[in-house]
Design an enzyme around this catalytic site. Structure first.
Site, PDB file in Angstrom:
ATOM      1  N   ASP A  85      -0.064  -0.548   3.454  1.00  0.00           N
ATOM      2  CA  ASP A  85       0.223   0.489   2.271  1.00  0.00           C
ATOM      3  C   ASP A  85      -1.164   1.558   3.218  1.00  0.00           C
ATOM      4  O   ASP A  85      -1.498   1.039   4.134  1.00  0.00           O
ATOM      5  CB  ASP A  85      -0.880   0.057   0.974  1.00  0.00           C
ATOM      6  CG  ASP A  85      -0.292   0.907  -0.565  1.00  0.00           C
ATOM      7  OD1 ASP A  85       0.437   2.183  -0.064  1.00  0.00           O
ATOM      8  OD2 ASP A  85      -1.498   1.047  -1.354  1.00  0.00           O
ATOM      9  N   HIS A  86      -0.993   3.106   2.547  1.00  0.00           N
ATOM     10  CA  HIS A  86      -2.200   3.462   3.108  1.00  0.00           C
ATOM     11  C   HIS A  86      -2.498   3.332   4.203  1.00  0.00           C
ATOM     12  O   HIS A  86      -3.840   2.345   4.515  1.00  0.00           O
ATOM     13  CB  HIS A  86      -3.227   3.584   2.339  1.00  0.00           C
ATOM     14  CG  HIS A  86      -2.805   4.784   1.168  1.00  0.00           C
ATOM     15  ND1 HIS A  86      -2.691   6.164   0.907  1.00  0.00           N
ATOM     16  CD2 HIS A  86      -2.746   4.152  -0.192  1.00  0.00           C
ATOM     17  CE1 HIS A  86      -2.076   6.771  -0.368  1.00  0.00           C
ATOM     18  NE2 HIS A  86      -1.985   5.651  -1.171  1.00  0.00           N
ATOM     19  N   HIS A 182      -4.253   7.738  -7.749  1.00  0.00           N
ATOM     20  CA  HIS A 182      -5.346   6.085  -7.691  1.00  0.00           C
ATOM     21  C   HIS A 182      -6.527   5.819  -8.693  1.00  0.00           C
ATOM     22  O   HIS A 182      -7.090   5.989  -8.779  1.00  0.00           O
ATOM     23  CB  HIS A 182      -5.422   6.268  -6.015  1.00  0.00           C
ATOM     24  CG  HIS A 182      -4.424   5.959  -5.518  1.00  0.00           C
ATOM     25  ND1 HIS A 182      -4.362   7.048  -4.777  1.00  0.00           N
ATOM     26  CD2 HIS A 182      -3.408   5.178  -4.545  1.00  0.00           C
ATOM     27  CE1 HIS A 182      -3.578   7.202  -3.786  1.00  0.00           C
ATOM     28  NE2 HIS A 182      -2.864   6.126  -3.730  1.00  0.00           N
ATOM     29  N   GLY A 211      -0.029   5.378  -7.528  1.00  0.00           N
ATOM     30  CA  GLY A 211      -0.966   5.499  -8.438  1.00  0.00           C
ATOM     31  C   GLY A 211      -0.277   5.425 -10.149  1.00  0.00           C
ATOM     32  O   GLY A 211       0.094   5.975 -11.605  1.00  0.00           O
ATOM     33  N   SER A 213      -1.002   2.664 -11.910  1.00  0.00           N
ATOM     34  CA  SER A 213      -1.595   1.979 -12.986  1.00  0.00           C
ATOM     35  C   SER A 213      -1.658   2.987 -14.667  1.00  0.00           C
ATOM     36  O   SER A 213      -3.140   3.427 -14.409  1.00  0.00           O
ATOM     37  CB  SER A 213      -3.056   1.510 -12.591  1.00  0.00           C
ATOM     38  OG  SER A 213      -2.066   0.804 -11.953  1.00  0.00           O
ATOM     39  N   ASN A 232       4.765   2.636  -6.796  1.00  0.00           N
ATOM     40  CA  ASN A 232       3.410   1.554  -6.202  1.00  0.00           C
ATOM     41  C   ASN A 232       2.432   1.331  -7.757  1.00  0.00           C
ATOM     42  O   ASN A 232       2.280   1.584  -8.091  1.00  0.00           O
ATOM     43  CB  ASN A 232       3.233   2.179  -5.187  1.00  0.00           C
ATOM     44  CG  ASN A 232       3.081   2.710  -3.857  1.00  0.00           C
ATOM     45  OD1 ASN A 232       4.676   2.674  -3.753  1.00  0.00           O
ATOM     46  ND2 ASN A 232       2.538   2.919  -2.868  1.00  0.00           N
ATOM     47  N   VAL A 233       2.616   0.047  -7.806  1.00  0.00           N
ATOM     48  CA  VAL A 233       1.383  -0.067  -8.632  1.00  0.00           C
ATOM     49  C   VAL A 233       0.315  -1.690  -8.161  1.00  0.00           C
ATOM     50  O   VAL A 233       0.498  -2.240  -7.211  1.00  0.00           O
ATOM     51  CB  VAL A 233       2.051  -1.141  -9.355  1.00  0.00           C
ATOM     52  CG1 VAL A 233       0.935  -1.465 -10.569  1.00  0.00           C
ATOM     53  CG2 VAL A 233       2.924  -0.133 -10.166  1.00  0.00           C
ATOM     54  N   THR A 235      -4.419  -0.548  -8.830  1.00  0.00           N
ATOM     55  CA  THR A 235      -5.070  -1.281  -9.678  1.00  0.00           C
ATOM     56  C   THR A 235      -4.798  -2.121 -11.480  1.00  0.00           C
ATOM     57  O   THR A 235      -5.841  -3.398 -11.260  1.00  0.00           O
ATOM     58  CB  THR A 235      -6.186  -0.119 -10.474  1.00  0.00           C
ATOM     59  OG1 THR A 235      -5.612   0.483  -8.941  1.00  0.00           O
ATOM     60  CG2 THR A 235      -6.729  -0.025 -11.137  1.00  0.00           C
TER      61      THR A 235
HETATM   62 ZN    ZN Z   1      -1.529   4.883  -2.805  1.00  0.00          ZN
END
Ligand code: ZN
Length: 282
Positions: A85-86, A182, A211, A213, A232-233, A235
């Site tokens: 990721d990132h 996010h 982001g 969540s 993408n999940v 948090t």
């Molecule tokens: Zn992200």
């Protein structure tokens, strides 16, 4: 089965007009439940490592993480993808690819579009040589803790730039900024579906929504039909890990060694619901 390429998983999702869900994981206690429930529900899934969770003295290393995902994935029949990721650190990305990541995100969203294209292209060139794919980011998905980050349309992805960006950067997928952020949201997000449709019409690559969540499910269902193929999940998944440990410890449980099992059970229960958002069944 062996790991599946993220590119192929996203293609499956695109054909089914849905999104595969990518979960940020850190260790065996997160990876194992994700793959177990994907197998139970017959859905593809992606395990992602966020580099900040794998720096010195932290949860894991890219190599250990990649080997963990690989070794659990080989015992199931559903496609499992591995993704970094990132990251905007060129050396870290290349090292991760050498450690087994065949899908990485290069995040140049803080840069000008021109710089973002230039750097993404550079990473893509190396990635191709190593057999890996690159997710880019166009526009900027900010942080939910700063409410303006999700409502500041200046940061949103511009459809008129998207086609040239994807073509020139050579990315395999692109994360878009359409109103998500996010972390935990302070205000309910409202995805800009018209913008998403325009970006999807202008580009040929799968689109990614970060982001995850707290976006209402009805908005997600529409977004998945309109071009989001990777969601993408992180948090809420990590927060459940934390609160489960907290409750376990506060309850003064007699056997500490039951803690990982309790964490895995709680995460699996959550995943059974969350993964249903991906409407594809294999
Ligand atoms: Zn992200």
């Amino acid at each position: 089965m062996a790991l599946e390429k993220v590119r192929d998983i996203l293609k499956l999702a695109d054909e089914a007009r849905t999104s595969v869900i990518a979960f940020n994981c850190t260790d065996y206690n997160t990876v194992k439940p994700v793959i177990t429930i994907a197998e139970e529900l017959r859905k593809p899934v992606i395990c992602m490592l966020y580099p900040e969770h794998a720096r010195d003295k932290h949860w894991t290393t890219p190599y250990i993480f990649a080997e963990t995902v690989k070794s659990i994935a080989k015992d199931v029949k559903v496609p499992v993808g591995l993704h970094l990721d990132h990251c905007s650190d060129f050396d870290y990305i290349v090292a991760a690819m050498r450690d087994g990541f065949d899908s990485v995100m290069y995040d140049g969203s803080m840069l000008s579009v021109e710089e973002n294209i230039k750097n993404t292209r550079e990473i893509t060139r190396v990635a191709r040589a190593l057999g890996a794919d690159v997710e880019a980011e166009l526009g900027r998905v900010g942080f939910a803790s700063t409410v303006t980050d999700q409502s500041d349309t200046d940061m949103y992805t511009k459809p008129e730039v998207a086609a040239a960006f994807c073509e020139q950067s050579g990315c395999s997928s692109v994360a878009v900024a359409i109103g998500s952020a996010h972390g935990f949201y302070k205000e309910t997000p409202h995805l800009d579906i018209q913008r998403l449709k325009a970006i999807n019409a202008a580009t040929d690559v799968p689109l990614v929504l970060h982001g995850g969540s707290g976006i209402p499910n009805d908005q997600l269902e529409i977004a998945f039909r309109e071009g989001i193929n990777k969601f993408n999940v992180g948090t809420e998944f990590f927060y459940l890990y934390y609160t489960t440990m907290q409750k376990f410890c506060q309850a003064g449980h007699p056997d500490f060694f039951d803690l990982p099992l309790e964490v895995q059970d709680q995460l699996m229960e959550y995943l059974r619901t969350k993964m249903q958002l991906c409407t594809m069944t294999l």
